[in-house]
Structure formats: C-alpha cells, structure tokens
Enzyme design. Structure first.
Site, short mmCIF file in Angstrom:
data_model
loop_
_atom_site.label_atom_id
_atom_site.label_comp_id
_atom_site.label_asym_id
_atom_site.label_seq_id
_atom_site.Cartn_x
_atom_site.Cartn_y
_atom_site.Cartn_z
CB SER A 112 -0.95 0.00 1.21
OG SER A 112 -1.91 -1.02 1.07
CG HIS A 130 -3.58 -8.37 5.18
ND1 HIS A 130 -2.55 -8.96 4.47
CD2 HIS A 130 -3.52 -7.04 4.88
CE1 HIS A 130 -1.91 -8.03 3.78
NE2 HIS A 130 -2.47 -6.86 4.00
CG ASP A 162 16.63 0.34 10.71
OD1 ASP A 162 17.31 -0.04 9.74
OD2 ASP A 162 15.72 -0.35 11.20
#
Length: 491
Positions: free
Chosen positions: A61, A390, A249
């Site tokens: 998405s 999902h 990260d």
C-alpha cells in the site's frame, strides 16, 4: 474534457483469471457487473519493477499510493542502486569518487547477503571492484546476516566475496549483525565490532575456518563474534570508509562510533580524520557524502491540483488514512492549499473478518457529502479487500467485496447525476487469491494486476498500464495538463 473527478482506490481487490479461492469472483457485485458492461476498463500492474520494487516482488500500500500520487515510478533503494550499478554509474558518482580518492586505502563495510532488506551482496562486490579499478587497496568488513536469509548461509556468501579477493582486495574483519548492526543503543555490542575495525580481536583462522568454528559452538550467522584476520592492522587516520547498507536504521550506530565527535557510547580511538561516506542518507545530523541521495518527490497529483487553486478531499478510514494523505502526496505530511482530509475511525475489532464491512459505509457518506459540495477532486480508499484479505478468511473476504460494491453503487449513481468523472483502481491485490495449492490460507498481497475503470466524457477505451499512469489520467479527466515528470495517461 474538464470534470470534477473521483479517484477511488479499492485496496486489495485484484484481478485473477482463476476463480478458485477468489473472493472477488464469488462475491455478489452488481456495481462491478454494471461497470464491466458499461465502462471502459483495463488491467494495471502493481508489483515488481513497474512500481520500483525488485522484479516479482508483490506490491504494497505504501509503494502503491506513492506511485499513484507521483505519476511516475519511484524506484526503491535496492532497485535504484542495482540499476545504477548495472549502468556503471559509479564511475561518475561524485560522492563515491571524492571519498575513495582521498586515500590509497578504502574500507567497505556492510551486510553480506542477498536478503535485500538492508543491503545486497552485489552492491558490496560492485563497489569493491570499482575501488580496485582506481588502484585502491580495499579492506572488506563483512557483516554476516542469518536473519533475512538462512541462519547458516554465510559460507555461501563468503565464497562470492572471496572470488573477488586478490592482492588489492582483502577480507579484513567479520561480525554478526547482532553486534555491528545494533540499533537499540546497546553499545557494548557495537564496541566489539568497532574493536575489530581497529585491528583488535585477531584470529589466526581464515574467514571460512572462523565461520565454521562459530558454527561448531552453535553460533549462527547473526551472532558471529567480531574478529579481524591476519595482515589487517586496523583503520588509520586519513583513510576512506564507505558503509554499503541502503537501509539506515541499523547503520547509524557504527557510523556514529567511527565519525561523530560527540559519540559517547564507549571510549574509542580518536581519529583526526576518516573520510566517511554512506550509501543512502542515514541521519539528518550526519555530515557525510551520500552515494544515493533521497529522491525529492515533487509535482504530485495533489500538488498539481492545489497549484490550480482547485479543491480536493482525501478520505479513508484509519487503516488507510496515511496512504491517501502522506504517501499519495509523496511523503508530505502537511496538506496542500485547498486540501481537505477526512479520517473515518476503523471499527475496534480484534480482526476485520469479524466486521468485513469495516467503516465503508461511513467512508461513502463522506464521499457523497464532498460530491454534493462540489469538491474538484475526491480521493478515497476502501480498505476492506486488503484488511479482511489479510485475515485469510474467505467467507469474510467475499462479504468485504460485497460491502465495497454496495458503496461503489451509491457513489457511481451520484457521480452520473452530478457529472463527476471517476477513475477506479487498486493499489495491489489480495482477496482474489485466498488459498495456496495445499489449501492453506493466503494472507499476503498478490503479485498480479488490478482492474482500472474510467467514467469520463469522451473516454471510450483505456490502455493497460501501471500505477504510474493513474495521476496523469486523473488530471486529464479534470482538464489539467500533467507535469513533464509524470508518465502518460491511460487514454
């Protein structure tokens, strides 16, 4: 052709020829049936290279809405870097060249695997070979993975690195990602990896022998104890260092330890100067050159509409609100001029198969209200096909499609009355494939196409395309010229 326009994104409803375990096929959907009979429609790609992801990778998405809003393919870091290296662009990359030419010795460090989450071994190899072409001595600092790939796969990747080793390229250190890629300020881990970079923690074993010795102690790749190998004596002042991970990260702490004066995680050897560069932007406070800077997304659909002083409304329930605002606007958090946002709360249920209609009715009421107000562009997301898909619950997913279909019927009816144009598509599929060949539930997105329907004055047919063709198509329905950065419309 200049109409007020609806952009409807039916999240997770995709195209699949096979009817088995296809919730879309088995749903009662009179509105879709009507659109198939009366509107031009085509198929749209939503996965892989067509949306800037690696070939064959399912869409999602975030990427889908970014691509819809930008009107062009925004290559994700893995793909962007791979394509650049395939095109031999390193030889013209200023950050790379400026960094390596400041020293006869170049240190390359990064995650050694093809997991593609933080790095890719092909990038590691390409940078090493390019450094060698510039007559540099190259020290490879290998971080073993075992998390995004199999837990004992390091020897396979080591062979690939050893294949490029020679008198100019050597394997200098090794460390499990548990140590070298910590991100939780557990600096005792980073310190061990740092010590190996400084030439401490020597082992007399070869790299392959050392990995095997760790396996013999039941230590898998992720947790391999940092060590350095013979003929490596640590980093020296004025040498060059490039960290090759593209995800930031887990790269920040070790780079901070090497280069940031204010670092206080542990006592370190002080360098007068290390010439550091990073693969992508790791931290806004880092002063280091970046080989592949973040691409600025400008002239998005919402921005262009705003530039013409037209009104727009972005509507979704909680689960997809960020997608029709932040992501579709190119990563811009603040609304553009004349942009209204409507957030409908998602139902508070444990899983959405318990309420497959979710908040679609409330979303629809908000859309109808904006249409009656005469809003120039209405962007709306229906989350049902994805969020219920999902759960893996086929029957609930059928109900989810039916709920969306009923809502589309109301919107389409009013659109015709108020002379609104409409473009309806999906960001990716999901509910059209609910079980695998072993009859196990499939809960993931599909790597296939989705439908695209258009209602618009004079539009008789539309081409097949991809999500990058949506924004220019919407602008064409609105009678607006698409910016040169956008790809062509579907009609």
């Amino acid at each position: 052709m200049a109409q007020k326009t609806l952009l409807i994104i039916t999240d997770g409803i995709g195209y699949r020829k096979d009817s088995d375990h296809n919730a879309f096929f088995h749903a009662k959907k009179p509105t879709y049936d009507l659109m198939f009979k009366t509107l031009p429609y085509s198929l749209i790609d939503t996965h892989g290279l067509s949306v800037g992801l690696p070939e064959g990778q399912m869409g999602n998405s975030e990427v889908g809405h970014m691509c819809i809003g930008a009107g062009r393919v925004l290559y994700q870091d893995l793909v962007k870097i791979s394509l650049s290296l395939q095109n031999d662009d390193l030889k013209n990359n200023p950050a790379f060249l400026n960094t390596i030419h400041k020293s006869p010795v170049v240190h390359l460090m990064g995650l050694m695997s093809d997991g593609g989450v933080h790095s890719h071994i092909e990038h590691f190899i390409a940078l090493a070979l390019e450094c060698e072409k510039s007559h540099k001595k190259v020290c490879l600092h290998l971080i073993t993975d075992g998390r995004d790939v199999a837990p004992k796969s390091a020897l396979t990747y080591l062979k690939q690195m050893q294949n490029i080793c020679n008198e100019n390229i050597q394997i200098a250190t090794i460390s499990g990602r548990f140590y070298a890629m910590d991100r939780d300020k557990r600096f005792e881990r980073i310190e061990l990896a740092y010590h190996s970079l400084m030439g401490l923690n020597h082992t007399p074993l070869s790299p392959s022998e050392y990995i095997q010795s760790q396996y013999d102690k039941n230590i898998t790749d992720e947790f391999i104890t940092p060590a350095c190998f013979k003929n490596y004596y640590g980093m020296q002042d004025d040498e060059s260092f490039i960290f090759i991970n593209f995800r930031n990260d887990r790269a920040r702490e070790i780079v901070s330890a090497l280069g940031q004066k204010e670092f206080s995680g542990f006592k370190r050897q002080a360098f007068k100067k290390l010439h550091i560069a990073t693969m992508t932007p790791y931290d806004n406070t880092f002063p280091y050159p970046v080989l592949f800077p973040k691409e600025s997304v400008q002239n998005t659909l919402a921005e262009v509409v705003s530039q013409h002083n037209l009104t727009q409304s972005h509507i979704a329930e909680t689960e997809k609100y960020a997608h029709v605002t932040f992501f579709i606007n190119g990563g811009v958090e603040t609304p553009f001029k004349n942009e209204n946002r409507v957030l409908i709360p998602s139902p508070k249920v444990t899983t959405y198969d318990l309420k497959p209609e979710m908040s679609a009715k409330e979303v629809t009421l908000a859309v109808l209200e904006q249409m009656k107000l005469g809003t120039d562009l209405i962007i709306v997301n229906f989350a049902n096909g994805d969020m219920v898909g999902h759960t893996g619950n086929f029957e609930a997913s059928v109900k989810a499609v039916e709920a969306v279909d009923a809502c589309l019927g109301e919107i389409l009816s009013l659109a015709k009355k108020l002379d609104y144009a409409m473009l309806l598509t999906s960001d990716h599929g999901n509910c059209e494939h609910m079980k695998d060949e072993n009859q196990n539930p499939l809960t993931n997105h599909t790597a296939g196409s989705v439908y695209c329907f258009v209602l618009g004055d004079g539009v008789r047919s539309i081409k097949n395309g991809a999500l990058n063709n949506i924004a220019s198509s919407v602008l064409k329905l609105m009678g607006l010229k698409a910016p040169a950065t956008m790809d062509e419309p579907l009609f």
